[in-house]
Design an enzyme around this catalytic site. Structure first.
Site, mmCIF file in Angstrom:
data_model
loop_
_atom_site.group_PDB
_atom_site.id
_atom_site.type_symbol
_atom_site.label_atom_id
_atom_site.label_comp_id
_atom_site.label_asym_id
_atom_site.label_seq_id
_atom_site.Cartn_x
_atom_site.Cartn_y
_atom_site.Cartn_z
ATOM 1 N N LYS A 93 0.706 -1.439 0.044
ATOM 2 C CA LYS A 93 -0.139 0.021 0.185
ATOM 3 C C LYS A 93 0.562 1.269 0.305
ATOM 4 C CE LYS A 93 -3.956 -2.091 2.960
ATOM 5 N NZ LYS A 93 -4.781 -1.442 1.621
ATOM 6 N N ARG B 251 -10.657 -11.417 1.421
ATOM 7 C CA ARG B 251 -11.514 -12.170 1.656
ATOM 8 C C ARG B 251 -11.169 -13.609 1.773
ATOM 9 N NH1 ARG B 251 -11.761 -8.790 -4.168
ATOM 10 N NH2 ARG B 251 -11.446 -7.001 -1.986
#
Length: 458
Positions: free
Chosen positions: A237, A311
């Site tokens: 990130k 996920r």
């Protein structure tokens, strides 16, 4: 019943507090003594939403106050009061129905919240006085504060170990059973996806499973994404994107607080709480883009992006929950920035494969003034998760429908016939607002509890 900060059971010296809506202000004003009317007029007070005004007696001492609210049944309509009123004890002086009184108490508590673990704030706050506080309201307040505290705590003090400790403390307090599978034992017990995401951290990944309730009661499973910090992995990130990633365990915080609330209120439910607690770190053994990882369900997943890790850990968690054949399966996750783009920070995105379940949760949100918004499980978008070497990709190279495709990924791990809902939560307030201080936030939690309570016959 012990009282939270900002409340007192003593009403002896408490001053009168009036709660008035703008539409009823004129009639209320006419009923006040002339000096009070004159003071309110001088201050141009009109009971607008979020307003407050106090007045003094002939000796210059505070003698009473009024707050303006738009919707007396909305807790946040009252939440400005603790910051706007003079310090002292206040008792309700207005006629209010039970739901409005509960909303006042909850809003007052939300407005009093402080996270002071690292920075003390000794400024006193006014207290709401009553001899008839509602115990359920205080349990709701405690659940909201639990989410806020867990999310606000930096990762060095809220990693997988500490999240496990919080779950163990709650289990002990309510007589629940708890089991934790950690480190390489995850591989031995067939939780390869959780292990893959968390293996690069110096703190072992783990699956936390808590069980409570009577076997004869309806079974509800709560699953939470517990990524205690998300660097993005090898798909790193930016510094801005990483700044608040201590909140990436916000889904686990919601699931944990909801389980604690159900147990505290002794709802006639049997619950299983499942939290995958990991840290998505960078290291020599970090999982890589292009790898194919195994999952508990046997679905192979190609890693398109290591920053779509939530996920992945949920895939094993949801598969485990489905093995238990629950009557309902609910998961909470800070899953996608795309949900924030679609709905903003205040509206969690709800996905469900059961119409009644979705409708019940949405309706409860409207009643509780704890809103959420339903999004579509538009299955044609599964094409965005096509992999040429695995059953499924964990992300796609398009920016289209990012929240929808994430939910579709999760649905792939839901057993046929299982009634399931997924809530994509932000778990955060970007700025200070009355009752919603900057930092961690509970979203959709009160609505979910109200839905479960109604389904349980209460």
């Amino acid at each position: 019943m012990s009282l939270p900060a900002g409340f007192t059971a003593s009403t002896d010296a408490a001053l009168p507090l009036h709660v008035v809506g703008k539409s009823g202000f004129a009639a209320w004003r006419e009923a006040q003594p002339a000096p009070v009317r004159a003071w309110l007029d001088a201050q141009r007070f009109d009971a607008g939403a979020g307003s407050a005004q106090s007045w003094a007696d002939a000796d210059g001492r505070v003698a009473g106050a009024v707050i303006g609210v738009e919707d007396a049944h909305d807790p946040l309509a009252h939440a400005h009061a603790p910051r706007a009123l003079p310090v002292g004890d206040w008792r309700l002086a207005s006629e209010m129905d039970d739901d409005a009184r509960k909303a006042l108490q909850l809003g007052w508590g939300l407005g009093c919240y402080r996270f002071d673990r690292y920075k003390q704030n000794n400024r006193p706050l006014p207290r709401l006085a009553s001899d008839a506080f509602d115990a359920e309201t205080f349990d709701l307040l405690a659940a909201c504060a639990r989410v806020r505290d867990l999310v606000n705590t930096p990762t060095e003090d809220m990693g997988p170990d500490e999240l496990e400790a919080a779950a163990r403390g709650i289990a002990q307090a309510h007589g629940a059973a708890i089991e934790v599978i950690a480190g390489d034992e995850l591989l031995a017990r067939n939780y390869p996806a959780i292990h893959a995401v968390g293996r690069a951290s110096h703190r072992a990944p783990r699956l936390i499973e808590l069980r409570w309730g009577d076997a004869s009661h309806p079974h509800v499973a709560f699953c939470g994404k517990g990524v205690c910090f998300d660097t993005g992995g090898l798909d790193l990130k930016t510094s801005v994107g990483m700044r608040n990633m201590k909140k990436d365990m916000g889904g686990a915080a919601h699931a944990l607080a909801l389980a604690e609330l159900v147990m505290a209120r002794k709802l006639p439910l049997r619950i299983t709480l499942l939290i995958a607690a990991v840290e998505n770190s960078i290291g020599p053994n970090a999982f890589r883009p292009g790898e194919v990882i195994a999952t508990r369900k046997g679905v192979s997943v190609e890693i398109d992006n290591t920053d779509a890790e939530g996920r992945i850990v949920l895939s094993d968690t949801l598969a485990r929950a489905c093995e238990l054949s629950p009557d309902l399966l609910l998961d909470f996750a800070t899953l996608t920035g795309a949900a924030r783009v679609a709905l903003g920070p205040d509206l969690p995105a709800l996905y469900a494969n059961d119409e009644q379940l979705a409708r019940d949760w949405l309706d409860a949100g409207m009643r509780q003034r704890d809103p959420l918004w339903r999004m579509p499980l538009w299955r044609p978008y599964l094409r965005y998760l096509t992999s040429h070497i695995a059953d499924l990709a964990n992300a796609s190279n398009t920016t289209m429908a990012g929240s929808v495709t994430a939910a579709l990924f999760l649905e792939r791990f839901i057993a046929e016939g299982t009634r399931w809902a997924h809530l994509d939560v932000y778990s955060w307030n970007d700025s200070d607002r009355p009752g919603k201080p900057a930092g961690g936030e509970a979203q959709g939690l009160r609505a979910c509890y109200a839905m479960l309570k109604a389904r349980a016959g209460g």
